[in-house]
Motif scaffolding. Structure first.
Motif, PDB file in Angstrom:
ATOM      1  N   VAL A 104       0.325  -1.141  -0.316  1.00  0.00           N
ATOM      2  CA  VAL A 104      -0.132   0.117  -0.008  1.00  0.00           C
ATOM      3  C   VAL A 104       0.773   1.031   0.078  1.00  0.00           C
ATOM      4  O   VAL A 104       0.772   2.632  -0.783  1.00  0.00           O
ATOM      5  CB  VAL A 104      -1.338   0.330   0.891  1.00  0.00           C
ATOM      6  CG1 VAL A 104      -1.478   1.696   0.649  1.00  0.00           C
ATOM      7  CG2 VAL A 104      -1.985  -1.362   0.798  1.00  0.00           C
ATOM      8  N   THR A 105       1.750   1.218   0.565  1.00  0.00           N
ATOM      9  CA  THR A 105       2.704   2.527   0.524  1.00  0.00           C
ATOM     10  C   THR A 105       3.821   2.662  -0.331  1.00  0.00           C
ATOM     11  O   THR A 105       3.626   3.868  -0.793  1.00  0.00           O
ATOM     12  CB  THR A 105       4.058   2.120   2.122  1.00  0.00           C
ATOM     13  OG1 THR A 105       3.277   1.875   3.090  1.00  0.00           O
ATOM     14  CG2 THR A 105       5.036   3.386   1.924  1.00  0.00           C
ATOM     15  N   ILE A 106       3.973   1.473  -1.084  1.00  0.00           N
ATOM     16  CA  ILE A 106       4.898   1.373  -2.348  1.00  0.00           C
ATOM     17  C   ILE A 106       3.862   1.827  -3.393  1.00  0.00           C
ATOM     18  O   ILE A 106       3.681   3.041  -4.474  1.00  0.00           O
ATOM     19  CB  ILE A 106       5.509   0.383  -2.415  1.00  0.00           C
ATOM     20  CG1 ILE A 106       6.257   0.247  -1.979  1.00  0.00           C
ATOM     21  CG2 ILE A 106       6.121  -0.081  -3.948  1.00  0.00           C
ATOM     22  CD1 ILE A 106       7.398  -0.851  -0.999  1.00  0.00           C
ATOM     23  N   VAL A 107       2.455   1.195  -3.575  1.00  0.00           N
ATOM     24  CA  VAL A 107       1.662   1.591  -4.746  1.00  0.00           C
ATOM     25  C   VAL A 107       1.225   2.854  -4.101  1.00  0.00           C
ATOM     26  O   VAL A 107       0.297   3.212  -4.925  1.00  0.00           O
ATOM     27  CB  VAL A 107       1.249   0.274  -5.037  1.00  0.00           C
ATOM     28  CG1 VAL A 107      -0.322   0.419  -5.879  1.00  0.00           C
ATOM     29  CG2 VAL A 107       1.933  -1.182  -5.280  1.00  0.00           C
ATOM     30  N   ALA A 108       0.351   3.052  -2.960  1.00  0.00           N
ATOM     31  CA  ALA A 108      -0.345   4.205  -3.129  1.00  0.00           C
ATOM     32  C   ALA A 108       0.256   5.528  -2.798  1.00  0.00           C
ATOM     33  O   ALA A 108       0.002   6.665  -2.916  1.00  0.00           O
ATOM     34  CB  ALA A 108      -1.382   3.598  -2.054  1.00  0.00           C
ATOM     35  N   ASN A 109       1.064   5.573  -1.399  1.00  0.00           N
ATOM     36  CA  ASN A 109       1.506   7.113  -0.499  1.00  0.00           C
ATOM     37  C   ASN A 109       2.314   7.586  -1.421  1.00  0.00           C
ATOM     38  O   ASN A 109       2.563   8.404  -1.411  1.00  0.00           O
ATOM     39  CB  ASN A 109       1.316   5.944   1.229  1.00  0.00           C
ATOM     40  CG  ASN A 109       0.599   6.426   1.527  1.00  0.00           C
ATOM     41  OD1 ASN A 109      -0.006   5.190   1.464  1.00  0.00           O
ATOM     42  ND2 ASN A 109      -0.680   7.220   1.595  1.00  0.00           N
ATOM     43  N   VAL A 110       3.458   6.888  -1.776  1.00  0.00           N
ATOM     44  CA  VAL A 110       5.216   7.233  -2.350  1.00  0.00           C
ATOM     45  C   VAL A 110       4.720   7.696  -3.557  1.00  0.00           C
ATOM     46  O   VAL A 110       4.649   8.524  -4.150  1.00  0.00           O
ATOM     47  CB  VAL A 110       5.772   5.692  -2.383  1.00  0.00           C
ATOM     48  CG1 VAL A 110       6.513   6.761  -3.003  1.00  0.00           C
ATOM     49  CG2 VAL A 110       5.825   5.649  -0.700  1.00  0.00           C
ATOM     50  N   PRO A 111       3.784   7.065  -4.171  1.00  0.00           N
ATOM     51  CA  PRO A 111       3.008   7.834  -5.203  1.00  0.00           C
ATOM     52  C   PRO A 111       2.442   9.119  -5.383  1.00  0.00           C
ATOM     53  O   PRO A 111       2.988  10.158  -5.966  1.00  0.00           O
ATOM     54  CB  PRO A 111       2.484   7.257  -6.695  1.00  0.00           C
ATOM     55  CG  PRO A 111       2.743   5.502  -6.282  1.00  0.00           C
ATOM     56  CD  PRO A 111       3.163   5.766  -4.843  1.00  0.00           C
ATOM     57  N   LEU A 112       1.707   9.072  -4.444  1.00  0.00           N
ATOM     58  CA  LEU A 112       1.204  10.437  -4.105  1.00  0.00           C
ATOM     59  C   LEU A 112       1.589  11.585  -3.625  1.00  0.00           C
ATOM     60  O   LEU A 112       1.554  12.537  -4.038  1.00  0.00           O
ATOM     61  CB  LEU A 112       0.215   9.960  -3.050  1.00  0.00           C
ATOM     62  CG  LEU A 112      -1.536   9.217  -3.455  1.00  0.00           C
ATOM     63  CD1 LEU A 112      -1.876   8.846  -2.377  1.00  0.00           C
ATOM     64  CD2 LEU A 112      -1.820  10.221  -4.505  1.00  0.00           C
ATOM     65  N   ASN A 113       3.208  11.018  -2.529  1.00  0.00           N
ATOM     66  CA  ASN A 113       4.144  11.619  -2.400  1.00  0.00           C
ATOM     67  C   ASN A 113       4.986  12.005  -3.084  1.00  0.00           C
ATOM     68  O   ASN A 113       4.936  13.875  -3.466  1.00  0.00           O
ATOM     69  CB  ASN A 113       5.083  10.851  -1.672  1.00  0.00           C
ATOM     70  CG  ASN A 113       4.457  10.782  -0.458  1.00  0.00           C
ATOM     71  OD1 ASN A 113       3.036  11.153   0.157  1.00  0.00           O
ATOM     72  ND2 ASN A 113       4.969   9.851   0.814  1.00  0.00           N
ATOM     73  N   ASP A 114       5.263  11.683  -4.535  1.00  0.00           N
ATOM     74  CA  ASP A 114       5.695  11.577  -5.501  1.00  0.00           C
ATOM     75  C   ASP A 114       5.278  13.088  -5.955  1.00  0.00           C
ATOM     76  O   ASP A 114       5.807  13.432  -6.927  1.00  0.00           O
ATOM     77  CB  ASP A 114       6.673  11.115  -6.675  1.00  0.00           C
ATOM     78  CG  ASP A 114       7.240   9.779  -5.676  1.00  0.00           C
ATOM     79  OD1 ASP A 114       7.788  10.671  -4.588  1.00  0.00           O
ATOM     80  OD2 ASP A 114       7.604   9.002  -5.751  1.00  0.00           O
ATOM     81  N   ARG A 115       4.299  12.786  -6.442  1.00  0.00           N
ATOM     82  CA  ARG A 115       3.327  13.818  -7.052  1.00  0.00           C
ATOM     83  C   ARG A 115       3.349  15.294  -6.730  1.00  0.00           C
ATOM     84  O   ARG A 115       3.255  15.755  -7.023  1.00  0.00           O
ATOM     85  CB  ARG A 115       1.599  13.387  -7.607  1.00  0.00           C
ATOM     86  CG  ARG A 115       1.868  12.979  -8.691  1.00  0.00           C
ATOM     87  CD  ARG A 115       0.108  11.876  -8.755  1.00  0.00           C
ATOM     88  NE  ARG A 115       0.310  10.836  -8.315  1.00  0.00           N
ATOM     89  CZ  ARG A 115      -0.608  10.078  -8.047  1.00  0.00           C
ATOM     90  NH1 ARG A 115      -2.096  10.381  -9.261  1.00  0.00           N
ATOM     91  NH2 ARG A 115      -0.936   8.921  -7.384  1.00  0.00           N
TER      92      ARG A 115
END
Length: 141
Positions: free
Chosen positions: A90-101
């Motif tokens: 969940v962190t790798i697929v959802a939260n990290v991409p949101l952080n990156d954006r």
């Protein structure tokens, strides 16, 4: 086995605590800030949190939970490992991409609600992994 189980419990508890702190403290506090302050602080947190101590816990929790599941092969131990992996994914697929954006100029309006929702998911799965690990009995020596 006892050391692995102890390490798994410790890492799972620490990681679930980090996610819970975001759910009940950090994000509610940031919610009250204007968009510039919110984005600046969130981006800074996302840079600072990637450090050796956090990464040890972040990667150690699922790795050790999976190790306990593989070693004991009981339903509770296996579920602990699966939930640990789900938390990581969940962190790798959802939260990290949101952080990156957000870090590359994304808008708060597109970030905050989904990030908070996914954080609730990983908080729940992280706590679930911890509870399963606490219920696992170490084999008698």
């Amino acid at each position: 086995m006892t050391i692995t189980l102890l390490g798994a419990r410790l890492c799972a508890g620490l990681l679930a605590g980090v996610y819970l702190a975001f759910a009940v403290g950090v994000m509610p506090a940031l919610r009250r800030l204007d968009d510039v302050a919110f984005t600046t602080i969130m981006n800074r947190i996302n840079v600072v949190i990637v450090n050796p101590v956090f990464m040890l816990v972040f990667l150690g929790a699922p790795a050790l939970a999976v190790a306990v599941g593989a070693m004991l092969r009981t339903p509770t131990a296996i579920v602990a490992g699966v939930l640990g992996l789900v938390t990581l994914l969940v962190t790798i697929v959802a939260n990290v991409p949101l952080n990156d954006r957000l870090a590359t100029g994304g808008a708060r309006v597109d970030f905050e609600a989904p990030w908070v929702a996914w954080n609730v998911v990983r908080t729940a799965t992280g706590i679930g992994s911890l509870v399963c690990l606490l219920l696992v009995r170490a084999p008698a020596a």
